[in-house]
Design an enzyme around this catalytic site. Structure first.
Site, PDB file in Angstrom:
ATOM      1  N   HIS A 169       0.878  -1.191   0.000  1.00 21.63           N
ATOM      2  CA  HIS A 169       0.000   0.000   0.000  1.00 21.63           C
ATOM      3  C   HIS A 169       0.911   1.236   0.000  1.00 21.63           C
ATOM      4  O   HIS A 169       2.033   1.189   0.517  1.00 21.63           O
ATOM      5  CB  HIS A 169      -0.834  -0.052   1.287  1.00 21.63           C
ATOM      6  CG  HIS A 169      -1.894   0.974   1.433  1.00 21.63           C
ATOM      7  ND1 HIS A 169      -1.629   2.272   1.808  1.00 21.63           N
ATOM      8  CD2 HIS A 169      -3.238   0.903   1.280  1.00 21.63           C
ATOM      9  CE1 HIS A 169      -2.769   2.947   1.880  1.00 21.63           C
ATOM     10  NE2 HIS A 169      -3.765   2.131   1.565  1.00 21.63           N
ATOM     11  N   LYS A 218     -10.396  -0.540  10.391  1.00 19.14           N
ATOM     12  CA  LYS A 218     -10.620  -1.780   9.633  1.00 19.14           C
ATOM     13  C   LYS A 218     -10.885  -2.946  10.595  1.00 19.14           C
ATOM     14  O   LYS A 218     -11.254  -4.031  10.182  1.00 19.14           O
ATOM     15  CB  LYS A 218      -9.396  -2.099   8.762  1.00 19.14           C
ATOM     16  CG  LYS A 218      -9.129  -1.040   7.691  1.00 19.14           C
ATOM     17  CD  LYS A 218      -7.948  -1.426   6.847  1.00 19.14           C
ATOM     18  CE  LYS A 218      -7.277  -0.251   6.163  1.00 19.14           C
ATOM     19  NZ  LYS A 218      -8.011   0.320   5.056  1.00 19.14           N
ATOM     20  N   ASP A 261       3.187  -4.381   7.979  1.00 16.66           N
ATOM     21  CA  ASP A 261       1.956  -3.597   7.870  1.00 16.66           C
ATOM     22  C   ASP A 261       0.793  -4.575   8.073  1.00 16.66           C
ATOM     23  O   ASP A 261       0.449  -5.338   7.169  1.00 16.66           O
ATOM     24  CB  ASP A 261       1.906  -2.933   6.484  1.00 16.66           C
ATOM     25  CG  ASP A 261       0.582  -2.240   6.217  1.00 16.66           C
ATOM     26  OD1 ASP A 261      -0.348  -2.359   7.033  1.00 16.66           O
ATOM     27  OD2 ASP A 261       0.477  -1.574   5.162  1.00 16.66           O
ATOM     28  N   GLN A 296      -4.464  -5.157   7.134  1.00 15.69           N
ATOM     29  CA  GLN A 296      -5.479  -6.076   6.606  1.00 15.69           C
ATOM     30  C   GLN A 296      -5.428  -7.432   7.301  1.00 15.69           C
ATOM     31  O   GLN A 296      -6.272  -8.290   7.028  1.00 15.69           O
ATOM     32  CB  GLN A 296      -5.283  -6.267   5.087  1.00 15.69           C
ATOM     33  CG  GLN A 296      -5.411  -5.003   4.284  1.00 15.69           C
ATOM     34  CD  GLN A 296      -6.846  -4.467   4.264  1.00 15.69           C
ATOM     35  OE1 GLN A 296      -7.798  -5.149   4.638  1.00 15.69           O
ATOM     36  NE2 GLN A 296      -7.008  -3.215   3.840  1.00 15.69           N
ATOM     37  N   CYS A 324      -4.819   2.446  -3.599  1.00  9.99           N
ATOM     38  CA  CYS A 324      -3.578   2.984  -3.007  1.00  9.99           C
ATOM     39  C   CYS A 324      -2.414   2.020  -3.231  1.00  9.99           C
ATOM     40  O   CYS A 324      -1.602   1.771  -2.324  1.00  9.99           O
ATOM     41  CB  CYS A 324      -3.736   3.286  -1.524  1.00  9.99           C
ATOM     42  SG  CYS A 324      -5.005   4.490  -1.175  1.00  9.99           S
TER      43      CYS A 324
END
Ligand code: PLP
Length: 414
Positions: free
Chosen positions: A131, A234, A208, A211, A372
């Site tokens: 991302h 999220k 990261d 998600q 993104c």
């Protein structure tokens, strides 16, 4: 039979859906089918009520007032740090820095960890599937220091080529930064394996987890990375909340990122001394009510059980993948062996934005665009994809409605 070995019953989806008020609304006079969970997730009533209750009953600033409200607000805010530490199986609550989201968490590492260390000729290693939040901060600090960004490739199926990632971990690499789960492809990266390789070479690994945290059990002790970033909205929590986990020894060495109240020990005009981590990195008044809401979201997810969430979402993924593959002219982008419930796809002869707009008129929310992830779009040679991203509250019936609507709206564009 021993009750301890009974499998947990599957999730009661009708009851769960009733916990999410927004799922009951209509869009363009059609019942909403919300398939944009990778963008942001909906919030259970427990989260909405926790934020509401905070403002009605507790509202005060944190770590400043000695009055009752101030103490209660501080305790509620700090409780969210404890919950995050438990949720991630972090070695210590003091390693959890509360941020406004993943973007701020990664920028904190870029400015406070990487910027002072980087020199011309050094490299930061990322992957093709990142991302922008895990690309641009590194580019900025590379630009300031003369360091370079290096990119580990992925296969056409959307899997990181692990051998090439490991081969790219050369002595010039000062930090590697990888998504746990790709927001476009759904690929679940083998973080423990990557962390082991990085550690053997003395290279810190940032993950990261935007998600991954909402969809997978996260065990930081088992993953073995050095930094883990996540975002609260999220994870069924409020916007403007998130966290950076980092090893205590690393955090201790990091200078402040933003200066102001809350992050100091003593301020004199001649010079200032700073608080210990994590407060050193939490300048100013934080999103207190948001973190109270995030705490409620973590409680909610834990009560459902993350193993059961995985099981449900994998069943939804399987169903959606099979249904989409039966649509003529549809190509799924990202077919990794290990995937979370995110499906990007292209439909021959139809632009992603047009399809998303027509689907919206059927009450179906999917995302279209570059997500993104411009470099990933360049890798696949497309300007945009459509993306359906699922959560445990989605149903097989919703997927069937979505696929039927897709087949219908596509006719308009042919
Ligand atoms: N990283 C990934 C993989 C994402 O999917 C997102 C959000 O879409 C982000 C980072 C940025 O998260 P935030 O905008 O909440 O900081």
């Amino acid at each position: 039979m021993n009750a301890l070995h009974d499998p947990a019953p599957p999730l009661d989806v009708e009851r769960i859906r009733a916990d999410f008020p927004l799922l009951a609304r209509t869009v363009h006079d059609k019942p909403l089918v919300y398939l944009d969970n990778a963008n942001t997730a909906q919030k259970p009533a427990a989260v909405i009520e926790a934020v509401d209750r905070f403002y009605r009953e507790t509202n005060a600033n944190v770590a400043r007032a000695v009055h009752q409200l101030g103490e209660e607000a501080t305790a509620a805010y700090e409780a969210s740090r404890d919950k995050l530490a438990r949720f991630l199986n972090a070695p210590s609550r003091d390693e959890i820095v509360l941020t406004s989201g993943t973007t701020q968490a990664i920028n904190l590492v870029a400015y406070s960890y990487a910027l002072p260390r980087l020199q011309p000729g050094d490299e930061i290693l990322v992957t093709t599937m990142e991302h922008h939040a895990n690309i641009v901060p590194w580019q900025i600090v590379c630009g300031r220091t003369g360091a370079k960004l290096k990119v580990a490739p992925i296969s056409e199926r959307g899997e990181l080529i692990v051998d090439k990632f490991v081969a790219a971990l050369t002595p010039s690499v000062k930090l590697a930064a990888v998504a746990h789960v790709s927001n476009v492809l759904g690929t679940i990266n083998p973080i423990a394996e990557l962390a082991r390789a990085a550690r053997q070479r003395g290279i810190p690994l940032l993950v990261d987890g935007s998600q991954a945290a909402p969809h997978l059990p996260i065990d930081l002790k088992a993953l073995g990375c050095d930094f883990y970033a996540l975002t609260g909205h999220k994870l069924f929590g409020p916007t403007g909340t998130g966290a950076l986990w980092a090893r205590k020894d690393i955090l201790r060495e990091m200078p402040p990122f933003l200066g102001g109240g809350e992050m100091i020990r003593e301020v004199r005009f001649e010079g200032t001394t700073f608080a210990d981590p994590p407060h050193r990195f939490e300048a100013g008044t934080p999103n207190i009510a948001g973190f109270v809401g995030l705490g409620a979201a973590l409680d909610y997810v834990e009560a459902l059980g993350r193993e059961r969430i995985v099981e449900r979402e994998q069943a939804l993924l399987e169903h959606a993948t099979a249904a989409l593959k039966a649509v003529p002219g549809l190509r799924i982008v990202g077919e990794a062996a290990h995937k979370a419930a995110v499906i990007s796809f292209l439909v021959e002869g139809a632009h992603a934005h047009d399809l998303a707009t027509l689907l919206d008129h059927e009450g179906i929310a999917v995302r279209s665009g570059h997500h993104c992830a411009h470099p990933l779009m360049q890798f696949y040679g497309v300007p945009a994809t459509l993306r359906a991203s699922l959560a445990f509250y989605n149903t097989h019936e919703e997927i069937d409605r979505f696929v039927a609507a897709l087949v219908k709206v596509r006719q308009f564009l042919l």
